[in-house]
Design an enzyme around this catalytic site. Structure first.
Site, PDB file in Angstrom:
ATOM      1  N   ASP A 180      33.157  35.167  51.327  1.00 62.11           N
ATOM      2  CA  ASP A 180      34.332  35.445  51.452  1.00 62.11           C
ATOM      3  C   ASP A 180      34.294  34.591  52.989  1.00 62.11           C
ATOM      4  O   ASP A 180      33.277  35.080  54.234  1.00 62.11           O
ATOM      5  CB  ASP A 180      34.963  36.975  51.622  1.00 62.11           C
ATOM      6  CG  ASP A 180      36.248  36.653  51.313  1.00 62.11           C
ATOM      7  OD1 ASP A 180      36.955  35.676  51.821  1.00 62.11           O
ATOM      8  OD2 ASP A 180      37.130  37.852  51.672  1.00 62.11           O
TER       9      ASP A 180
HETATM   10  C1  BGC Z   1      39.600  36.942  51.699  1.00 59.54           C
HETATM   11  C2  BGC Z   1      40.087  36.204  50.263  1.00 59.54           C
HETATM   12  C3  BGC Z   1      40.038  34.886  50.327  1.00 59.54           C
HETATM   13  C4  BGC Z   1      39.651  33.819  51.134  1.00 59.54           C
HETATM   14  C5  BGC Z   1      40.906  32.412  51.479  1.00 59.54           C
HETATM   15  C6  BGC Z   1      39.946  36.018  52.851  1.00 59.54           C
HETATM   16  O1  BGC Z   1      39.819  36.116  53.898  1.00 59.54           O
HETATM   17  O2  BGC Z   1      39.151  37.988  51.279  1.00 59.54           O
HETATM   18  O3  BGC Z   1      40.032  37.113  49.425  1.00 59.54           O
HETATM   19  O4  BGC Z   1      40.212  34.153  48.952  1.00 59.54           O
HETATM   20  O5  BGC Z   1      40.426  34.382  52.696  1.00 59.54           O
HETATM   21  O6  BGC Z   1      41.497  32.258  51.676  1.00 59.54           O
END
Ligand code: BGC
Length: 840
Positions: free
Chosen positions: A384
């Site tokens: 993530d």
């Molecule tokens: C979130 C994810 C997401 C990613 C990309 C992160 O901050 O926790 O769920 O897929 O951003 O957008």
């Protein structure tokens, strides 16, 4: 300047086209049309100075914000600027006329890249091809495949992305792109990848397609309340169809975290508190996004997130620590991931939190031992956002290099947006801290998926602008959005005032959501937000005389405005019934949106109190992304309708329910606490040694100032009709591993409306080697009953339903006594005992 003028602009996110239409009657007027994002701007101020026009206006999308346009005209060209709240100031340069539609050129350009008759490769062929490529790749090429960058911005994540995405792609330093909101950008970057990069390997394009792409569906917490797996699956399939035509091949979803704490804003992204239902919804979403075969170009790769136990963040604060037992992990948080893996999800994303003291991005026990070795996951793992570097911030790595060592050793394949893999892997290999074979393993998994989805043989198959224009936000897709939205609504209270009559003399729709388009919820990026159906529009579409609908905001979501409440009260005086539209803005739930007070903001309660003084029948229609504290409303409203964020067709779906064209059938998937002090409160809690139900007096497990029970429990939801349940009959009182028991009830519609009932089946293990939950959902059935109709509903109790992680963490059923419950919610059930014995 009279006539049409057009300008094409590159914004931070995408390429846009604006058409300015200028007319002159008594006064000048200006209309703007834009592609692909629509704005719907109403210009209220226009000033003309020679060949210059300055105009100011507002859009329903940016409440309280002014949009400014400045245009300077020559004979056949113009220049100027437009200030849009989410995009900033854009410089304009254009020509007279309407110009061509934005994607016309792309549709032409892409033709030469189209491939026909692309054959699906066998797994054997894919393996061979992948090994051939890997054997020729340098370490840099391999690291490139393991790195993702953003499509349009230069500095994201923790390591500054100095190079442009174009340069990174050309140099083979990235294999995936996040956030390509623009098909032309996808086309441009893909062309660079396949024509100029060292190995000409096509790129995967990621996006967060959580509850729709252009057509927006109810937020996942809402759609889980439909308990309708087919409808959820279809919504995901539609989202995949729209996204895959517009460039996206790899989703950052579904989110399958179990959530028991409504303070955490991300509860809106998941399916609520129950593991069984969450697992079925996880499978349905994977099946919807991926279809039967990933080679089908209308599907996208599903990514289960966030692995694991993110929903257990302490105190409901986002990104906070998690400290739970292995039993809790395995019993409650793991099954939806296992279900998604078994359904064939191609990817898994790690969560930001710790487990057993180690953040997951560097947690081998979780990412390697549990996910790969135990669950047998063979797909791609992705970090993530920034979570590899966060190992340093958490304090388990002294620098990015050590963080990368941990992540690679945990078998984390792809780094989302930042560049620490690229910068640190070579040294780590030289120092013997990681092996190149581990890198090969990751690259192998990524390339296998690039082959599986047909990308290696047909790199442009996910850019189908002609198709996208036809299907995005299509009538058929909107119909399904409305269908699922209706099923997601939960009727929490009704003293008989609902449904309303369409010929009702006057209906006042009061509150900040009365005519608001903020009904889409977190995690949506549609270009069609302006076309969201508001509650007022939905109601107007139904009534015999629209003059009978009174619309008054009364106040903003968190603020008063001059005369707002006063005016609303005055207008409501003329109504026969009041619909109070209150709740939280979409920004108040979702990522980084934790709250300690999960209540309707004070100013809205002030409005509600003022309206109630009128003594009119009052219906509360809620817009929100988490369970809220509603005790005061429960006492004072005639009816309460939980509508969450229902998506593009929200207003129509709400009107369907309020007027009885659809009899509400949704059931809550998260308990609604009576007060924040009860949190976490969920139906499948463990038995205590001093249950308040069994023990009189002071020394019981209870609060001095509040009941133990939530206001509205899991599985709860009313209908305009009533369903009567017979006692449960069992085919046998005893069972063993081979012989299951058949449990039956008869459900009868004893009211005046046809309606759907979600029949819920729970089991309780009365004695185990460890303490067991008081009840656990094991099945459910959606049945439709006409007035007076009855149906027999059957559930099979099998040994599998009785298995759990015993004292020694073995997953098995222990012989003993059990209860079977069947009913209309987690608390309103019929019950019967049965026994699991070793053998007959
Ligand atoms: C979130 C994810 C997401 C990613 C990309 C992160 O901050 O926790 O769920 O897929 O951003 O957008």
């Amino acid at each position: 300047m009279i006539g049409s003028w057009n300008s094409i602009v590159k914004t931070r996110l995408n390429k846009m086209k604006f058409i300015f239409r200028i007319k002159k009657g008594k006064e000048y007027s200006l209309f703007i049309e834009s592609e692909p994002m629509k704005f719907d701007i109403n210009f209220t101020y226009i000033e003309i100075n020679g060949n210059e026009m300055i105009a100011k206006g507002v859009s329903c999308l940016f409440e309280g914000k002014i949009i400014e346009v400045k245009l300077i005209f020559e004979e056949s060209t113009f220049k100027g600027s437009i200030i849009l709240p989410n995009l900033g100031e854009l410089q304009l340069e254009g020509v007279k006329g309407e110009g061509n539609p934005l994607y016309e050129e792309l549709i032409e350009n892409i033709k030469e890249y189209r491939k026909i008759n692309v054959q699906k490769r066998t797994d054997e062929e894919i393996k061979k091809e992948v090994e051939k490529i890997i054997s020729k790749m340098t370490l840099n090429d391999k690291m490139g495949q393991m790195s993702q960058c953003v499509a349009s911005v230069h500095s994201f994540g923790n390591t500054i992305q100095v190079d442009t995405p174009e340069k990174l792609v050309e140099d083979g330093k990235v294999g995936l792109i996040l956030g390509a909101f623009d098909m032309e950008k996808v086309f441009e970057l893909q062309t660079i990848a396949v024509e100029k990069s060292p190995f000409k390997i096509p790129l995967l394009f990621n996006a967060d397609v959580i509850h729709g792409y252009q057509t927006i569906f109810p937020v996942p917490l809402a759609w889980s309340c439909s308990w309708n797996l087919e409808a959820i699956k279809k919504a995901c399939a539609i989202a995949a169809k729209e996204a895959s035509a517009s460039g996206v091949s790899y989703n950052h979803g579904p989110m399958v975290d179990i959530t028991r704490d409504p303070r955490w804003g991300r509860v809106v992204e998941g399916a609520g508190e129950d593991t069984y239902l969450g697992s079925r919804i996880s499978e349905a979403q994977v099946a919807g996004f991926q279809g039967n075969d990933l080679f089908n170009k209308e599907s996208i790769i599903a990514c289960l997130k966030h692995f694991i136990a993110y929903g257990a963040s302490e105190a409901g604060r986002d990104y906070n620590s998690v400290d739970i037992s292995e039993r809790a992990l395995r019993e409650f948080y793991l099954p939806p991931f296992k279900a998604g893996v078994d359904a064939g999800a191609g990817s898994v994303m790690n969560s930001f939190n710790t487990y057993n003291g180690v953040p997951i991005a560097g947690n081998k026990e979780i990412l390697k031992d549990l996910l790969r070795d135990e669950l047998g996951f063979e797909g791609m793992t992705i970090s993530d956002y920034g979570s590899i570097h966060e190992l340093v911030v958490h304090g388990v790595a002294k620098d990015d290099k050590e963080a990368v060592e941990k992540s690679v050793n945990a078998s984390l394949d792809i780094e989302m947006v930042s560049r620490s893999y690229y910068e640190n892997i070579p040294d780590l290999i030289k120092e013997g801290k990681i092996k190149e074979e581990q890198i090969d393993e990751s690259v192998r998994r990524i390339l296998i998926y690039k082959y599986k989805i047909g990308l290696m043989d047909d790199p442009f198959r996910y850019i189908r602008p002609d198709e996208a224009l036809e299907i995005n936000f299509s009538k058929e897709h909107l119909e399904h959005s409305r269908e699922l939205a209706k099923k997601s609504i939960v009727l929490l209270k009704n003293n008989g005032i609902l449904p309303l009559s369409k010929s009702q003399s006057k209906i006042a729709i009061i509150g900040p959501f009365a005519d608001s388009k903020d009904l889409l919820g977190a995690w949506q990026f549609t270009n069609f937000a302006t076309e969201t159906v508001t509650i007022a529009d939905g109601m107007k579409n139904k009534v015999t005389n629209i003059e009978n609908i009174i619309i008054q905001k009364g106040c903003k979501v968190e603020e008063e405005f001059d005369g707002g409440i006063e005016n609303a009260v005055k207008q409501a005086e003329n109504a026969e019934v009041v619909i109070l539209t209150l709740g939280e803005e979409s920004e108040m739930s979702g990522e980084a949106a934790s709250k300690t007070k999960i209540r309707i903001p004070d100013v809205q309660i002030k409005l509600a109190k003022a309206i109630l003084k009128l003594g009119k029948p009052t219906v509360l229609v809620l817009t929100n992304g988490r369970p809220l504290i509603l005790d005061w409303f429960e006492e004072n409203m005639d009816a309460i309708v939980e509508t969450w964020f229902l998506g593009s067709q929200a207003g129509n779906a709400i009107a369907d329910v309020l007027f009885g064209d659809y009899n509400p059938s949704g059931k809550l998937t998260m308990s609604f606490p009576r007060t924040e002090g009860q949190i976490p409160v969920y139906y499948n809690h463990f038995k205590t040694g001093r249950p308040v139900e069994q023990r009189k007096g002071k020394y019981a497990s209870k609060y001095l100032d509040c009941s133990n029970y939530p206001l509205y429990p899991f599985g709860y939801g009313l209908s305009y009709t009533n369903f009567e349940y017979s006692e449960i009959t069992l085919s046998n009182k005893k069972m063993n591993a081979r012989n299951s028991i058949e449990a039956k009830v008869t459900v009868k519609n004893i009211g005046n409306f046809a309606g759907e009932e979600i029949v819920q089946f729970y089991i309780q293990d009365l004695y185990g080697s460890v303490v067991r939950p008081v009840k656990e959902l094991k099945g459910f059935k959606n049945i439709l009953l006409k007035p007076n109709e009855e149906k027999e509903v059957t559930f099979w109790i099998t040994e599998d339903d009785l298995k759990y992680h015993t004292a020694d963490l073995e997953y098995k059923a222990e012989p003993g006594e059990f209860k079977c419950y069947i009913g209309t919610s987690s608390i309103e059930v019929k019950e019967v005992d049965f026994e699991l014995i070793n053998s007959f």
